[in-house]
Scaffold this active site. Structure first.
Site, PDB file in Angstrom:
ATOM      1  N   GLY A 136       0.788  -1.230   0.000  1.00 36.15           N
ATOM      2  CA  GLY A 136       0.000   0.000   0.000  1.00 36.15           C
ATOM      3  C   GLY A 136       0.816   1.274   0.000  1.00 36.15           C
ATOM      4  CD  GLU A 147       1.211  -9.050   1.945  1.00 35.48           C
ATOM      5  OE1 GLU A 147       0.221  -8.342   1.703  1.00 35.48           O
ATOM      6  OE2 GLU A 147       1.130 -10.095   2.593  1.00 35.48           O
ATOM      7  N   PRO A 148       4.654  -4.916  -1.188  1.00 34.09           N
ATOM      8  CG  PRO A 148       6.765  -4.114  -1.776  1.00 34.09           C
ATOM      9  CD  PRO A 148       6.077  -5.151  -0.934  1.00 34.09           C
ATOM     10  N   GLY A 149       3.072  -3.632  -4.084  1.00 31.13           N
ATOM     11  CA  GLY A 149       2.713  -3.941  -5.469  1.00 31.13           C
ATOM     12  C   GLY A 149       2.914  -2.714  -6.338  1.00 31.13           C
ATOM     13  NE  ARG A 150      -1.086   1.964  -5.348  1.00 37.67           N
ATOM     14  CZ  ARG A 150      -2.299   1.905  -5.880  1.00 37.67           C
ATOM     15  NH1 ARG A 150      -2.562   2.553  -6.978  1.00 37.67           N
ATOM     16  NH2 ARG A 150      -3.254   1.228  -5.285  1.00 37.67           N
ATOM     17  NE  ARG A 175      -5.172   2.534  -9.998  1.00 39.01           N
ATOM     18  CZ  ARG A 175      -4.755   3.748  -9.697  1.00 39.01           C
ATOM     19  NH1 ARG A 175      -4.263   4.532 -10.626  1.00 39.01           N
ATOM     20  NH2 ARG A 175      -4.836   4.202  -8.461  1.00 39.01           N
ATOM     21  CB  CYS A 189     -19.650   2.865 -26.247  1.00 35.23           C
ATOM     22  SG  CYS A 189     -19.182   2.830 -27.960  1.00 35.23           S
ATOM     23  CD  GLU A 190     -19.824   2.759 -20.200  1.00 36.69           C
ATOM     24  OE1 GLU A 190     -20.325   3.556 -19.390  1.00 36.69           O
ATOM     25  OE2 GLU A 190     -20.348   1.683 -20.518  1.00 36.69           O
TER      26      GLU A 190
HETATM   27  C1  LIG Z   1      -3.107  -8.032   1.071  1.00 32.80           C
HETATM   28  C2  LIG Z   1      -2.521  -7.056   0.120  1.00 32.80           C
HETATM   29  N1  LIG Z   1      -1.190  -6.944   0.054  1.00 32.80           N
HETATM   30  C3  LIG Z   1      -0.597  -6.080  -0.791  1.00 32.80           C
HETATM   31  C4  LIG Z   1      -1.334  -5.285  -1.642  1.00 32.80           C
HETATM   32  C5  LIG Z   1      -0.616  -4.369  -2.571  1.00 32.80           C
HETATM   33  O1  LIG Z   1      -0.957  -3.052  -2.421  1.00 32.80           O
HETATM   34  P1  LIG Z   1      -0.183  -1.956  -3.247  1.00 32.80           P
HETATM   35  O2  LIG Z   1      -0.207  -2.373  -4.683  1.00 32.80           O
HETATM   36  O3  LIG Z   1      -0.947  -0.711  -3.027  1.00 32.80           O
HETATM   37  O4  LIG Z   1       1.215  -1.891  -2.711  1.00 32.80           O
HETATM   38  C6  LIG Z   1      -2.734  -5.359  -1.602  1.00 32.80           C
HETATM   39  C7  LIG Z   1      -3.543  -4.517  -2.487  1.00 32.80           C
HETATM   40  O5  LIG Z   1      -4.730  -4.451  -2.473  1.00 32.80           O
HETATM   41  C8  LIG Z   1      -3.346  -6.282  -0.707  1.00 32.80           C
HETATM   42  O6  LIG Z   1      -4.673  -6.397  -0.645  1.00 32.80           O
END
Ligand SMILES: Cc1ncc(COP(=O)(O)O)c(C=O)c1O
Length: 432
Positions: free
Chosen positions: A242, A284-287, A324, A355-356
């Site tokens: 997050g 757990e970084p994604g974004r 998004r 088409c929105e």
């Molecule tokens: C359990 C969990 N971990 C990690 C993430 C990754 O979040 P972000 O992409 O914002 O770092 C999420 C995103 O919803 C999540 O639900």
């Protein structure tokens, strides 16, 4: 403009050392392009935060942000873990040759089949979300006489400073075991009594696109307090992802690695104050890993100028490749690929071809003069763009390209028209 933006002396955008206009010509638009070096740099920066604090732990890339085999290969090369949330993601990891002991498996509604698949594939850690899942897993493990590492996801009751739709740590959430009502304690007791469950610790994820560290620190504190109250010395505390990124120049956030370092230090302090040995910390970084590295390249098409109201500029993609903005008013900024810092001629509403009326990529974007055929690059689209893509209006999902050190390669083939109908079946009623 992002620090990592590469622009040559002719004011042209480069991605991974390659002209964006050349990439657009070679692979067609709409096109997703990732600058792989930017992702590697961010992965290393997170690992460095652990090294700086002398903290044992793991960085698990939350691949819901962007998943494909090539991405998992890069994650493996950089020595990270993977945080996965579906059988499809697990399958992708297995087929990419990802070391499955470095996988953790999240999600709030894993079926018996999902859990059995995860066990079959040797998923390292299952992050158990609720009692239904816990019972399913217990039955499967007893049947197989197999031990499994698990972590309990709990809801720390922290409201993060972010958009409502992406808050997950507050009490009223579909995710995780509740603390106040005693659910988390009950789950802990069940795990303690089951010889096949190897409970490593607890996990919390408070939301997404968060810039302030206080919410994370509070969640970390709640986890530490909880363990202390149970007299439980965890091996792992998983603090979720997050960490926010700058989508536009309006944002000047703290670097995600600095946020993580502050968070680690806070958990270390919390543990020391409560007489717990600081466990391994997982994040757990994604974004923050894939987001800034991604570019969406589009070709300019039609326009509509409404005098005194606004000018609409349409590109050949939109809400199908990036939902998004329509989903939660996400903001982006774009550049004209061959005049990145060109003199601003107008402010347009950058719209797609779906088409929105809500198919708006950027509400107000200042741009130099454009003409049909020009290439526009929307920046920072590497997270939750491709991974949330749809075939709305029967538009094919675009190609994904990785670019690094002046080389580029397709890592996900774009869909063809034939792909769009390949799962269709002619309708012919036959008696069963
Ligand atoms: C359990 C969990 N971990 C990690 C993430 C990754 O979040 P972000 O992409 O914002 O770092 C999420 C995103 O919803 C999540 O639900």
């Amino acid at each position: 403009m992002p620090d990592h933006l590469q622009v040559n002396d002719n004011d042209e955008l480069l991605i991974g050392g390659i002209l964006a206009t050349d990439l657009a010509e070679k692979y067609n638009t709409p096109l997703y392009v990732y600058d792989v070096a930017v992702m590697r740099q961010q992965m290393r920066a997170f690992k460095q935060a652990f090294a700086n604090t002398n903290q044992d732990g793991a960085v698990a890339y939350a691949s819901k942000a962007f998943a494909c085999q090539a991405m998992y290969q890069v994650v493996a090369e950089e020595g990270l873990h993977l945080d996965l949330v579906s059988t499809g993601e697990i399958y992708t990891a297995v087929t990419a040759g990802f070391p499955m002991d470095r996988v953790s498996y999240n999600g709030n509604n894993k079926s018996q089949a999902d859990l059995a698949f995860a066990l079959d594939q040797g998923v390292g850690t299952i992050i158990v979300d609720n009692f239904v899942e816990l019972a399913l897993l217990q039955d499967l493990l007893a049947e197989r006489q197999q031990t499994q590492q698990i972590i309990f996801r709990v809801v720390p009751g922290v409201s993060a400073h972010t958009h409502d739709y992406i808050q997950t740590g507050q009490v009223d959430s579909k995710f995780g075991f509740d603390l106040e009502s005693g659910q988390a304690k009950e789950a802990y007791e069940i795990a303690q009594a089951d010889p096949y469950l190897d409970l490593l610790g607890l996990s919390a994820h408070i939301g997404s696109q968060i810039f302030e560290e206080d919410g994370f620190e509070l969640a970390g504190q709640r986890l530490v307090e909880l363990c202390q109250s149970w007299h439980f010395q965890p091996a792992v505390l998983d603090l979720g992802g997050g960490f926010g990124i700058a989508y536009t120049d309006e944002h000047q956030p703290r670097r995600p690695e600095d946020l993580v370092q502050a968070l680690i230090e806070s958990v270390q302090r919390q543990c020391a104050e409560r007489g717990l040995a600081c466990p391994a910390i997982w994040i757990e970084p994604g974004r923050s890993i894939s987001g800034p590295a991604g570019y969406s390249l589009y070709t300019v098409g039609s326009r509509k100028d409404i005098p005194g109201v606004r000018n609409y500029l349409a590109v050949d993609g939109g809400m199908g490749d990036n939902i998004r903005p329509a989903l939660y008013q996400a903001k982006y900024q774009a550049v004209l690929a061959n005049q990145v810092h060109g003199q601003v001629a107008e402010t347009v509403r950058l719209v797609g071809k779906y088409c929105e009326s809500g198919d708006v990529l950027i509400d107000e974007q200042a741009l130099p003069q454009t003409k049909p055929g020009d290439i526009i690059a929307v920046l920072n689209t590497g997270a939750y763009g491709y991974s949330m893509a749809s075939r709305y209006n029967r538009n094919p999902v675009p190609t994904v390209v990785f670019a690094e050190n002046g080389c580029s390669q397709v890592v996900v083939e774009g869909e063809t028209l034939a792909d769009l109908t390949s799962h269709d079946r002619a309708y012919q009623l036959v008696a069963n």
